[in-house]
Design a protein around this motif. Sequence first.
Motif, PDB file in Angstrom:
ATOM      1  N   SER A 189      47.798  33.436  41.872  1.00 14.96           N
ATOM      2  CA  SER A 189      48.383  32.773  40.700  1.00 14.96           C
ATOM      3  C   SER A 189      47.494  32.865  39.469  1.00 14.96           C
ATOM      4  N   GLY A 190      46.670  33.871  39.401  1.00 16.04           N
ATOM      5  CA  GLY A 190      45.860  34.067  38.209  1.00 16.04           C
ATOM      6  C   GLY A 190      44.398  33.731  38.372  1.00 16.04           C
ATOM      7  N   LYS A 191      44.111  32.663  39.131  1.00 18.40           N
ATOM      8  CA  LYS A 191      42.716  32.300  39.383  1.00 18.40           C
ATOM      9  C   LYS A 191      42.507  31.771  40.793  1.00 18.40           C
ATOM     10  N   ASP A 192      43.582  31.444  41.487  1.00 15.57           N
ATOM     11  CA  ASP A 192      43.483  30.971  42.865  1.00 15.57           C
ATOM     12  C   ASP A 192      44.731  31.411  43.621  1.00 15.57           C
ATOM     13  N   MET A 193      44.845  30.963  44.865  1.00 13.25           N
ATOM     14  CA  MET A 193      45.980  31.339  45.701  1.00 13.25           C
ATOM     15  C   MET A 193      46.956  30.167  45.807  1.00 13.25           C
ATOM     16  N   LEU A 199      41.204  39.485  47.304  1.00 10.58           N
ATOM     17  CA  LEU A 199      40.200  40.145  46.467  1.00 10.58           C
ATOM     18  C   LEU A 199      39.787  41.498  47.043  1.00 10.58           C
ATOM     19  N   ALA A 200      39.699  41.571  48.368  1.00 14.23           N
ATOM     20  CA  ALA A 200      39.254  42.808  49.008  1.00 14.23           C
ATOM     21  C   ALA A 200      40.188  43.976  48.696  1.00 14.23           C
ATOM     22  N   TYR A 201      41.471  43.679  48.499  1.00 17.46           N
ATOM     23  CA  TYR A 201      42.447  44.744  48.256  1.00 17.46           C
ATOM     24  C   TYR A 201      42.994  44.735  46.828  1.00 17.46           C
ATOM     25  N   ALA A 202      42.480  43.838  45.985  1.00 16.04           N
ATOM     26  CA  ALA A 202      42.977  43.727  44.614  1.00 16.04           C
ATOM     27  C   ALA A 202      42.395  44.827  43.727  1.00 16.04           C
ATOM     28  N   ASN A 246      36.660  41.907  39.052  1.00 15.47           N
ATOM     29  CA  ASN A 246      35.644  41.714  38.011  1.00 15.47           C
ATOM     30  C   ASN A 246      35.843  40.401  37.270  1.00 15.47           C
ATOM     31  N   GLU A 247      37.106  40.037  37.017  1.00 16.62           N
ATOM     32  CA  GLU A 247      37.384  38.765  36.351  1.00 16.62           C
ATOM     33  C   GLU A 247      36.962  37.594  37.225  1.00 16.62           C
ATOM     34  N   THR A 248      37.206  37.706  38.529  1.00 18.96           N
ATOM     35  CA  THR A 248      36.787  36.648  39.460  1.00 18.96           C
ATOM     36  C   THR A 248      35.265  36.536  39.497  1.00 18.96           C
ATOM     37  N   LEU A 249      34.601  37.679  39.545  1.00 22.81           N
ATOM     38  CA  LEU A 249      33.138  37.671  39.583  1.00 22.81           C
ATOM     39  C   LEU A 249      32.553  37.081  38.305  1.00 22.81           C
ATOM     40  N   ARG A 250      33.263  37.271  37.200  1.00 26.55           N
ATOM     41  CA  ARG A 250      32.780  36.721  35.930  1.00 26.55           C
ATOM     42  C   ARG A 250      32.722  35.200  35.975  1.00 26.55           C
ATOM     43  N   GLU A 308      27.450  36.611  43.590  1.00 28.64           N
ATOM     44  CA  GLU A 308      28.216  37.851  43.451  1.00 28.64           C
ATOM     45  C   GLU A 308      27.859  38.845  44.548  1.00 28.64           C
ATOM     46  N   SER A 309      26.569  38.967  44.858  1.00 26.09           N
ATOM     47  CA  SER A 309      26.154  39.926  45.885  1.00 26.09           C
ATOM     48  C   SER A 309      26.731  39.560  47.247  1.00 26.09           C
ATOM     49  N   GLU A 310      26.745  38.254  47.556  1.00 28.97           N
ATOM     50  CA  GLU A 310      27.319  37.806  48.830  1.00 28.97           C
ATOM     51  C   GLU A 310      28.815  38.080  48.872  1.00 28.97           C
TER      52      GLU A 310
END
Length: 274
Positions: free
Chosen positions: A115-119, A153-156, A162-166, A182-184
């Motif tokens: 939904s843009g930022k979460d599920m 996220l794995a398949y997005a 990148n937006e999520t990581l930001r 981010e590394s984890e």
Amino acid sequence: MNESKEKRPGSTMKTIDKAMFLLGFFSPETPEYRLSDLARAADMDKVTTMRILASLVTSGFVEQHPETRRYRLGTAVLRLARIREASFPVIAVLQPILESLTEEVGESTHACLFSGKDMTTIAIAEPHRSTRVFIDPAQPLPIHATASGLVFLAYADDAIVNETLRHLHVPTTFTDRTVKSESELRQRLDEIRKNGCAISSRSFEDDVTGIAAPIFNWHGKIQATISAACISTRMTPALEREIEGVVLRASVTATRAMGGEPPKTFLMKIRENA
């Protein structure tokens, strides 16, 4: 001719963003708000909040109780939901698949959309047992702390990742097993892509293990997720592997039922894990 700031495209978009932001505060726990309480929760001034609410009331997305003067969601939300489901019957297609999955694994199952930022949970099936995971359809599921979010996220597309990581510079930590960097997160996503399935134990709630797989569209891109939400204390390595296989097979069934086709590499992973 001079154009007011309010009518400029950029300003209009900001107003729409604020309206969507306000709508996000309504939930089963807090279905109604007084103007002052909503303004405080949203960290907006009362004049701006009242102006946006007035527009939402006019369009039917929000209504105001005539006596208490509290605001609540309006009937326009139901109308759009009916149109969406009539045009693209996701829930009707996925519900029997979830019920079959629940019967097979004996745990709560659910399907989610990004939904843009979460599920957002769109369908749920519960087992006939007293001890089970309760899934609240109105509760947003954090994308970095749940199996549903991680497998999405794995398949997005890279842009979504990148937006999520930001926003993960200071991630919300729900338990001591929540992804914290981010590394984890990148390491977890690599593991999920290798396995085809996400397993997230006690990362959002203390006694819940989520096992999730992707649902693909006709372009082979992820469009939804299907998951089993299991009680962690009754999980064993053997049971976890068994449920993982069942969830993966259910994801293929759901993908094809919705007119999609899993990528060949994904099908190969399922055969390797069988």
